[in-house]
Design a protein around this motif. Structure first.
Motif, mmCIF file in Angstrom:
data_model
loop_
_atom_site.group_PDB
_atom_site.id
_atom_site.type_symbol
_atom_site.label_atom_id
_atom_site.label_comp_id
_atom_site.label_asym_id
_atom_site.label_seq_id
_atom_site.Cartn_x
_atom_site.Cartn_y
_atom_site.Cartn_z
ATOM 1 N N GLU A 280 0.857 -1.177 0.000
ATOM 2 C CA GLU A 280 0.000 0.000 0.000
ATOM 3 C C GLU A 280 0.894 1.228 0.000
ATOM 4 O OE1 GLU A 280 -2.901 0.031 3.116
ATOM 5 O OE2 GLU A 280 -3.217 -2.123 2.904
ATOM 6 N N LEU A 281 0.562 2.166 -0.847
ATOM 7 C CA LEU A 281 1.344 3.390 -0.937
ATOM 8 C C LEU A 281 0.613 4.531 -0.260
ATOM 9 C CD1 LEU A 281 2.398 3.023 -4.652
ATOM 10 C CD2 LEU A 281 3.860 2.728 -2.680
ATOM 11 N N GLU A 282 1.396 5.385 0.358
ATOM 12 C CA GLU A 282 0.840 6.584 0.959
ATOM 13 C C GLU A 282 0.626 7.601 -0.154
ATOM 14 O OE1 GLU A 282 3.085 9.629 3.557
ATOM 15 O OE2 GLU A 282 2.429 8.044 4.908
ATOM 16 N N SER A 283 -0.278 8.518 0.058
ATOM 17 C CA SER A 283 -0.535 9.552 -0.944
ATOM 18 C C SER A 283 0.741 10.331 -1.239
ATOM 19 C CB SER A 283 -1.613 10.512 -0.439
ATOM 20 O OG SER A 283 -1.743 11.589 -1.327
ATOM 21 N N GLN A 284 0.961 10.609 -2.496
ATOM 22 C CA GLN A 284 2.156 11.328 -2.921
ATOM 23 C C GLN A 284 1.927 12.836 -3.025
ATOM 24 O OE1 GLN A 284 5.259 9.798 -3.846
ATOM 25 N NE2 GLN A 284 4.296 8.151 -2.702
ATOM 26 N N LEU B 137 -0.137 19.511 -5.585
ATOM 27 C CA LEU B 137 -1.559 19.818 -5.457
ATOM 28 C C LEU B 137 -2.095 20.534 -6.688
ATOM 29 C CD1 LEU B 137 -1.680 20.844 -1.706
ATOM 30 C CD2 LEU B 137 -2.623 18.785 -2.749
ATOM 31 N N LEU B 138 -1.194 21.108 -7.497
ATOM 32 C CA LEU B 138 -1.617 21.789 -8.717
ATOM 33 C C LEU B 138 -2.001 20.804 -9.822
ATOM 34 C CD1 LEU B 138 0.985 24.702 -8.897
ATOM 35 C CD2 LEU B 138 -1.412 24.836 -8.250
ATOM 36 N N LEU B 139 -1.602 19.558 -9.660
ATOM 37 C CA LEU B 139 -1.959 18.551 -10.661
ATOM 38 C C LEU B 139 -3.473 18.383 -10.686
ATOM 39 C CD1 LEU B 139 0.683 15.787 -9.905
ATOM 40 C CD2 LEU B 139 0.694 17.392 -11.803
ATOM 41 N N THR B 140 -3.990 18.093 -11.823
ATOM 42 C CA THR B 140 -5.436 17.913 -11.929
ATOM 43 C C THR B 140 -5.859 16.597 -11.291
ATOM 44 O OG1 THR B 140 -5.293 16.723 -14.002
ATOM 45 C CG2 THR B 140 -5.486 19.134 -14.146
ATOM 46 N N ALA B 141 -7.124 16.501 -10.963
ATOM 47 C CA ALA B 141 -7.654 15.271 -10.377
ATOM 48 C C ALA B 141 -7.491 14.107 -11.349
ATOM 49 C CB ALA B 141 -9.115 15.460 -9.998
ATOM 50 N N GLU B 142 -7.659 14.375 -12.622
ATOM 51 C CA GLU B 142 -7.508 13.328 -13.633
ATOM 52 C C GLU B 142 -6.082 12.783 -13.639
ATOM 53 O OE1 GLU B 142 -7.911 10.629 -16.704
ATOM 54 O OE2 GLU B 142 -9.445 11.583 -15.471
ATOM 55 N N LEU B 143 -5.113 13.670 -13.585
ATOM 56 C CA LEU B 143 -3.718 13.250 -13.595
ATOM 57 C C LEU B 143 -3.403 12.450 -12.329
ATOM 58 C CD1 LEU B 143 -1.043 13.314 -15.084
ATOM 59 C CD2 LEU B 143 -0.548 15.501 -13.994
ATOM 60 N N MET B 144 -3.907 12.908 -11.193
ATOM 61 C CA MET B 144 -3.675 12.199 -9.938
ATOM 62 C C MET B 144 -4.308 10.810 -9.996
ATOM 63 S SD MET B 144 -3.799 15.264 -7.043
ATOM 64 C CE MET B 144 -5.393 14.809 -6.535
ATOM 65 N N ARG C 21 -4.813 9.014 -12.664
ATOM 66 C CA ARG C 21 -4.009 8.192 -13.569
ATOM 67 C C ARG C 21 -2.755 7.674 -12.874
ATOM 68 N NH1 ARG C 21 -4.033 10.287 -19.731
ATOM 69 N NH2 ARG C 21 -6.249 10.736 -19.909
ATOM 70 N N VAL C 22 -2.089 8.548 -12.130
ATOM 71 C CA VAL C 22 -0.883 8.142 -11.410
ATOM 72 C C VAL C 22 -1.232 7.071 -10.379
ATOM 73 C CG1 VAL C 22 0.896 8.906 -9.765
ATOM 74 C CG2 VAL C 22 0.368 10.309 -11.765
ATOM 75 N N SER C 23 -2.281 7.309 -9.630
ATOM 76 C CA SER C 23 -2.701 6.365 -8.592
ATOM 77 C C SER C 23 -3.046 4.996 -9.184
ATOM 78 C CB SER C 23 -3.897 6.942 -7.845
ATOM 79 O OG SER C 23 -4.213 6.157 -6.745
ATOM 80 N N LYS D 127 8.455 3.836 -15.906
ATOM 81 C CA LYS D 127 8.015 3.770 -17.297
ATOM 82 C C LYS D 127 6.501 3.557 -17.364
ATOM 83 C CE LYS D 127 8.894 1.336 -21.626
ATOM 84 N NZ LYS D 127 9.625 0.234 -22.271
ATOM 85 N N LYS D 128 5.986 2.655 -16.540
ATOM 86 C CA LYS D 128 4.541 2.381 -16.542
ATOM 87 C C LYS D 128 3.753 3.589 -16.039
ATOM 88 C CE LYS D 128 4.769 -2.595 -16.336
ATOM 89 N NZ LYS D 128 4.149 -3.810 -15.887
ATOM 90 N N ILE D 129 4.264 4.252 -15.032
ATOM 91 C CA ILE D 129 3.589 5.444 -14.515
ATOM 92 C C ILE D 129 3.627 6.543 -15.573
ATOM 93 C CG2 ILE D 129 3.691 7.292 -12.784
ATOM 94 C CD1 ILE D 129 4.829 5.102 -10.837
ATOM 95 N N GLY D 130 4.789 6.720 -16.201
ATOM 96 C CA GLY D 130 4.921 7.724 -17.263
ATOM 97 C C GLY D 130 3.988 7.458 -18.428
ATOM 98 N N LYS D 131 3.864 6.209 -18.806
ATOM 99 C CA LYS D 131 2.968 5.842 -19.905
ATOM 100 C C LYS D 131 1.513 6.121 -19.534
ATOM 101 C CE LYS D 131 1.946 2.066 -23.062
ATOM 102 N NZ LYS D 131 2.198 0.671 -23.406
ATOM 103 N N ALA D 132 1.160 5.839 -18.285
ATOM 104 C CA ALA D 132 -0.214 6.036 -17.832
ATOM 105 C C ALA D 132 -0.608 7.509 -17.791
ATOM 106 C CB ALA D 132 -0.403 5.414 -16.452
ATOM 107 N N ILE D 133 0.364 8.382 -17.562
ATOM 108 C CA ILE D 133 0.039 9.812 -17.466
ATOM 109 C C ILE D 133 0.443 10.566 -18.728
ATOM 110 C CG2 ILE D 133 0.129 9.852 -14.953
ATOM 111 C CD1 ILE D 133 2.882 11.216 -15.193
#
Length: 191
Positions: free
Chosen positions: A106-110, A117-124, A126-128, A175-181
């Motif tokens: 389990e990961l803690e919120s980044q 916090l300036l990142l959009t909800a959509e981007l967050m 996708r990262v999650s 790489k997978k996180i980068g591809k997802a976002i």
């Protein structure tokens, strides 16, 4: 203050030399949550994870006179939690052995600082999602390095894998996180 810092070394020194209970409490609060998440990846029980982490800290206090002999307290704490968790699993005969690919991490919120916090909800989201979909080994390596702030060498000792494996797993995760976002960031800037 992050685990593994000079601050940790100072707390370690104060506990070992002066039996400093305040330093012990500070050390406990500094490491408790990351170690709890780490234990939970093995035993998959919050209550048992709490017991394991508490037992590790009780042993630290009981053996505080030898604390100065430990070169890297961060690695020592993580390895102690890992060993106690595996010992529990063997005792309960749930599994004869457990590999990194069997862990549930389990990961803690980044998202704690203003830039994030300036990142959009959509981007967050996708990262999650991308982090949640990582294979267990990738997720564990990512968590220990990016979230818990440990160094490659420390993670290598904790997980008993090579630094090259850590490098490869982190590269796969990123790489997978980068591809997802992979979205058009210019659109976000213009909004």
């Amino acid at each position: 203050m992050s685990p593994g810092s000079d601050h940790t070394k100072e707390l370690q020194r104060r506990i070992a030399i002066y039996d400093d209970q305040q330093a012990y409490q500070e050390l406990f609060y500094l490491y408790y949550k990351p170690l709890l998440r780490f234990a939970n990846a093995f035993v998959r029980s919050h209550e048992l994870s709490e017991e394991i982490v508490s037992d590790v800290f009780i042993r630290i206090w009981e053996r505080r006179a030898q604390l100065s002999e430990i070169t890297n307290l961060t690695v020592y704490l993580y390895v102690s939690v890992r060993n106690m968790a595996l010992k529990y699993l063997l005792k309960k005969q749930k599994q004869a052995s457990i590999g990194l690919d069997d862990l549930q991490v389990e990961l803690e919120s980044q998202y704690h600082n203003p830039e994030q916090l300036l990142l959009t909800a959509e981007l967050m989201n996708r990262v999650s999602r991308a982090i949640d979909e990582l294979p267990p080994r990738c997720k564990m390596v990512y968590k220990l390095i990016k979230e818990d702030g440990l160094r490659y060498r420390e993670v290598s000792e904790i997980l008993d894998i090579s630094i090259k494996t850590i490098d490869n797993q982190l590269a796969i995760a990123l790489k997978k996180i980068g591809k997802a976002i992979n979205i058009n960031l210019r659109k976000l800037v213009c909004l």
